[in-house]
Design an enzyme around this catalytic site. Structure first.
Site, PDB file in Angstrom:
ATOM      1  CG  HIS A  34      -3.367  -1.046   3.664  1.00 62.51           C
ATOM      2  ND1 HIS A  34      -3.307  -1.265   5.022  1.00 62.51           N
ATOM      3  CD2 HIS A  34      -3.083  -2.247   3.082  1.00 62.51           C
ATOM      4  CE1 HIS A  34      -2.994  -2.539   5.252  1.00 62.51           C
ATOM      5  NE2 HIS A  34      -2.862  -3.161   4.085  1.00 62.51           N
TER       6      HIS A  34
ATOM      7  CE1 TYR B 198      -1.671  -9.991   6.757  1.00 69.49           C
ATOM      8  CE2 TYR B 198      -3.101  -8.877   5.190  1.00 69.49           C
ATOM      9  CZ  TYR B 198      -1.843  -9.160   5.657  1.00 69.49           C
ATOM     10  OH  TYR B 198      -0.747  -8.607   5.050  1.00 69.49           O
TER      11      TYR B 198
ATOM     12  CG  ASP C  27       9.074  -9.177   7.220  1.00 71.70           C
ATOM     13  OD1 ASP C  27       8.334  -8.212   7.471  1.00 71.70           O
ATOM     14  OD2 ASP C  27      10.044  -9.110   6.439  1.00 71.70           O
TER      15      ASP C  27
ATOM     16  CG  HIS D 298      -5.802  -5.729   1.275  1.00 73.77           C
ATOM     17  ND1 HIS D 298      -6.266  -6.391   2.391  1.00 73.77           N
ATOM     18  CD2 HIS D 298      -4.529  -5.351   1.570  1.00 73.77           C
ATOM     19  CE1 HIS D 298      -5.317  -6.411   3.311  1.00 73.77           C
ATOM     20  NE2 HIS D 298      -4.238  -5.790   2.838  1.00 73.77           N
ATOM     21  CD  GLU D 299      -2.247  -4.029  -0.982  1.00 69.13           C
ATOM     22  OE1 GLU D 299      -1.868  -3.273  -0.061  1.00 69.13           O
ATOM     23  OE2 GLU D 299      -2.209  -5.273  -0.869  1.00 69.13           O
TER      24      GLU D 299
ATOM     25  CD  GLU E 142      -1.792  -5.673   6.345  1.00 73.90           C
ATOM     26  OE1 GLU E 142      -2.809  -5.784   5.636  1.00 73.90           O
ATOM     27  OE2 GLU E 142      -0.748  -5.109   5.948  1.00 73.90           O
TER      28      GLU E 142
ATOM     29  CD  GLU F  41       0.160  -1.334   3.163  1.00 79.46           C
ATOM     30  OE1 GLU F  41       0.393  -2.271   2.375  1.00 79.46           O
ATOM     31  OE2 GLU F  41       0.249  -1.447   4.394  1.00 79.46           O
TER      32      GLU F  41
HETATM   33  N1  BES Z   1       0.985  -4.453   3.702  1.00 76.79           N
HETATM   34  C1  BES Z   1       0.723  -5.738   3.179  1.00 76.79           C
HETATM   35  C2  BES Z   1       1.960  -6.473   2.750  1.00 76.79           C
HETATM   36  C3  BES Z   1       2.993  -6.676   3.838  1.00 76.79           C
HETATM   37  C4  BES Z   1       2.636  -6.885   5.156  1.00 76.79           C
HETATM   38  C5  BES Z   1       4.331  -6.678   3.505  1.00 76.79           C
HETATM   39  C6  BES Z   1       3.616  -7.044   6.129  1.00 76.79           C
HETATM   40  C7  BES Z   1       5.305  -6.858   4.472  1.00 76.79           C
HETATM   41  C8  BES Z   1       4.950  -7.043   5.794  1.00 76.79           C
HETATM   42  C9  BES Z   1      -0.272  -5.695   2.031  1.00 76.79           C
HETATM   43  O1  BES Z   1      -1.263  -4.741   2.193  1.00 76.79           O
HETATM   44  C10 BES Z   1      -0.985  -7.014   2.012  1.00 76.79           C
HETATM   45  O2  BES Z   1      -1.633  -7.332   2.957  1.00 76.79           O
HETATM   46  N2  BES Z   1      -0.852  -7.752   0.926  1.00 76.79           N
HETATM   47  C11 BES Z   1      -1.479  -9.046   0.749  1.00 76.79           C
HETATM   48  C12 BES Z   1      -2.712  -8.948  -0.096  1.00 76.79           C
HETATM   49  C13 BES Z   1      -3.993  -8.869   0.621  1.00 76.79           C
HETATM   50  C14 BES Z   1      -5.152  -8.934  -0.376  1.00 76.79           C
HETATM   51  C15 BES Z   1      -4.195  -9.851   1.719  1.00 76.79           C
HETATM   52  C16 BES Z   1      -0.514  -9.938   0.017  1.00 76.79           C
HETATM   53  O3  BES Z   1       0.509  -9.452  -0.427  1.00 76.79           O
HETATM   54  O4  BES Z   1      -0.800 -11.116  -0.129  1.00 76.79           O
HETATM   55 ZN    ZN Z   2      -2.553  -5.233   3.802  1.00 71.67          ZN
END
Ligand code: BES
Ligand code: ZN
Length: 635
Positions: free
Chosen positions: A324, A407, A399, A320-321, A343, A296
């Site tokens: 955010h 989520y 991470d 989703h993005e 999330e 995002e």
């Molecule tokens: N912000 C996240 C990606 C992220 C979270 C990167 C924590 C590094 C550490 C992004 O918004 C996200 O949640 N992406 C998901 C997609 C979503 C539809 C669940 C993904 O990348 O799968």
């Molecule tokens: Zn996210």
């Protein structure tokens, strides 16, 4: 040893701070952004905060480095302080200067030994609480927050580079206070090869002249994990007057068509939660090695090309993005233990957008799929990691702490509140949370207080504080949770049972008019393994092997591994080498790793695929393919 000492010291600080944050709760409507210190950063934000960052960097696509300077404008809370502590990881520091209001002078500094998770603290000695400090530096080609792609690895056959700063990788390309508890504005000048375009999480200009010299400004305060940069042969295609896609030329038209509903999504979110506050909302379509689905980055979400499947069935990722832009970018978790505030809220908002734009049936199907995924995750998650409000992540890589709990349990909690208080009340409450906390960082304790005062006490008898605390602080899913249901899936389950019983041939299933979500359900609800004959029949009728739909591939290939259907292997190998999105390929590597033969096959594929993978993905695959520890000896 050093790590343990730090952890012990932090634990002491944390216990010392905790009661203050909990007992001195301010009156309603006063934003309380105080929290325990962020153990994933060496910075000392109680002493000093970055207010503004000025980057001047050259992106060298051959040497694979960003080199130049970062100037930090500082606001000191402690004027007597004589040290500035910054986060870095693998940065080559060329020198540090300080500005006292009149002249720039060289400053002494020390780069501490590297911690595997946190990187190295850069300690700068100051003669006084200087307003500005400038660091000359260069990144290394292996910087954890950047991926440098050779021309063969992109569709344009031009070099490409992109950042992924979340959670704590910004420090590998900029020396700064790498904690979401600190927000700053930024300006940047980026120089690179003429002909390539540079973009940032800032005011990208669709009409910029491609001369290899680009300037950016981000006038809204953002946390470091939203700092983003990309360089590549990308062109712009508008979707609406404030939205569009950046993509390599061969991908741009398909991307603009797939994401044509973006403006509609923005309007739905605005109606629910207030005006979109960031000016433009553009998307950058990355090469397939991007390790996530989306990121995002403000004004410019980074998006995997794997959701471009031609029928808009995976565009909840865009919802989703975009979501955010309220939950996360406007109100941010102040440290990573509270990532569910980012999330979980975003998954909730995402689903509200999907419901409004595509209808209740799709929103329900997506919820059933994600709640089933959460149930699977919980089976392998220790109880301590099943809570929303986690304890500080001292000594942990943020991470790794990320899971469906943040989520999907997070989303489910908000759905529970919505059900109890009714949409109208809950929507107003959430909008109030975003409005009162805009451009700040917050945490679970503050949210619990806000929820108590603004929702529970204003509408008594709907939900108890005990129920709320169970959602926030207890493992598992509370009994007050209402599982999502989907009538469409009832039909899928019935058809699947008939096929498994041999009553209906696979060919007939194709005529059901199912979309991506139904096929995902069909594959997920299979028995652990099917016969090779059954797999062959399915594949002949439905062409799962080689499917361009990665959500189907992600479920089909592991099933073929469990079922011994090796005919799928060439297609599986192609999928694993073409795509670096972690969520899609890890289930396959994970399944292969369960047998010795499978692990050998996976290791061979990984060796070929690795040059195209992002460091984050390579690290996950390496971990998954480690030989299992020998069984503990029975006495
Ligand atoms: N912000 C996240 C990606 C992220 C979270 C990167 C924590 C590094 C550490 C992004 O918004 C996200 O949640 N992406 C998901 C997609 C979503 C539809 C669940 C993904 O990348 O799968
Ligand atoms: Zn996210």
């Amino acid at each position: 040893m050093f790590r343990m000492l730090i952890a012990a010291a932090l634990a002491l600080v944390l216990t010392a701070c905790k009661p203050a944050a909990e007992t001195a709760a301010p009156a309603a409507n006063v934003v309380d952004t105080r929290d325990v210190p962020d153990p994933n950063s060496y910075a000392t934000p109680d002493t000093v905060r970055i207010q503004h960052l000025v980057l001047d960097l050259r992106a060298d696509m051959v040497a694979r480095t960003l080199a130049g300077s970062a100037e930090l404008h500082l606001k000191w809370a402690d004027e007597k302080a004589r040290e500035l502590v910054l986060d870095t990881r693998d940065l080559q520091i060329g020198g540090v200067q300080g500005f006292d209001g009149k002249t720039w002078k060289t400053l002494p500094y020390r780069l501490d030994a590297a911690d595997a998770v946190l990187g190295s603290a850069l300690r700068i000695k100051l003669p006084s609480a200087l307003p500005r400090v400038r660091i000359r530096y260069s990144t290394v080609p292996q910087a954890s927050g950047l991926q440098w792609l050779t021309p063969e690895m992109t569709s344009s056959k031009q070099p490409f580079m992109f950042s992924q700063s979340q959670a704590i990788h910004a420090r590998s390309w900029v020396p700064l206070q790498d904690t979401p508890g600190v927000r700053f504005t930024y300006d940047a000048r980026i120089r690179t090869d003429a002909g390539l375009m540079a973009l940032m999480s800032a005011d990208n200009d669709p009409k910029a002249v491609r001369d290899g010299d680009y300037r950016f400004s981000m006038p809204q305060k953002i946390p470091s994990y939203l700092l983003a940069i990309a360089v590549g042969d990308v062109v712009f295609k508008p979707i609406s007057s404030r939205s569009g896609v950046w993509a390599e030329p061969g991908v741009a038209d398909a991307a603009a068509a797939e994401f044509a509903d973006t403006e509609k999504m923005i309007q739905v979110a605005e109606k629910l939660y207030g005006p979109y506050q960031w000016g433009r909302y553009d998307m950058l379509i990355l090469p397939a090695s991007f390790p996530f689905g989306g990121m995002e980055n403000p004004r410019l979400s980074f998006i995997t090309p794997t959701v471009i499947v031609g029928d808009k069935s995976l565009t909840s990722l865009i919802a989703h993005e975009l979501a955010h832009s309220w939950s996360g970018n406007l109100v941010t978790n102040s440290s990573w233990k509270d990532i569910w505030l980012n999330e979980g809220f975003t998954s909730y908002v995402e689903n509200r957008i999907v419901e409004q734009v595509y209808g209740r049936e799709l929103a329900d199907m997506e919820n059933v799929i994600s709640q089933a995924g959460l149930a699977e995750t919980l089976k392998n998650t220790p109880p301590a990691d099943q809570v929303l409000a986690l304890p500080p992540l001292a000594g942990r890589d943020p991470d790794e702490a990320l899971s469906d709990v943040a989520y999907i349990k997070g989303q489910w909690f908000l759905m529970f509140l919505e059900q109890r208080f009714g949409r109208e009340t809950f929507d107003a409450f959430l909008r109030h949370w975003f409005t009162t906390h805009a451009f700040t960082s917050s945490h679970s304790t503050e949210f619990e207080r806000f929820l108590t005062v603004e929702l529970l006490e204003k509408h008594p008898g709907k939900a108890s504080i005990g129920e709320v605390r169970e959602w926030l602080h207890d493992p598992g899913i509370p009994s007050s949770a209402k599982p999502a249901v989907s009538t469409r899936f009832d039909a899928v389950d019935k058809a699947q049972a008939q096929w498994l019983a041999g009553d209906v041939p696979a060919g007939d299933l194709a005529g059901n008019g199912w979309g991506t979500q139904e096929w995902v359900r069909f594959l997920e609800r299979m028995p652990p393994a099917i016969t090779v004959a059954q797999a062959t029949e399915l594949d002949a009728a439905l062409h799962f092997s080689g499917t361009p739909n990665p959500e189907i591939a992600q479920r089909w290939y592991p099933l073929t591994v469990r079922s011994g259907y090796t005919t799928a292997r060439p297609a599986m190998e192609k999928f694993l080498t073409a795509i670096g999105r972690r969520k899609l390929i890890m289930p396959i590597y994970g399944e292969l790793a369960k047998s010795e033969e499978g692990r050998a096959f996976a290791a061979a594929v990984f060796e070929k695929a690795r040059p195209g993978y992002h460091p984050i993905t390579s690290a996950s695959v390496t971990e998954a393919l480690k030989a299992p520890a020998p069984e503990a000896q029975q006495p």
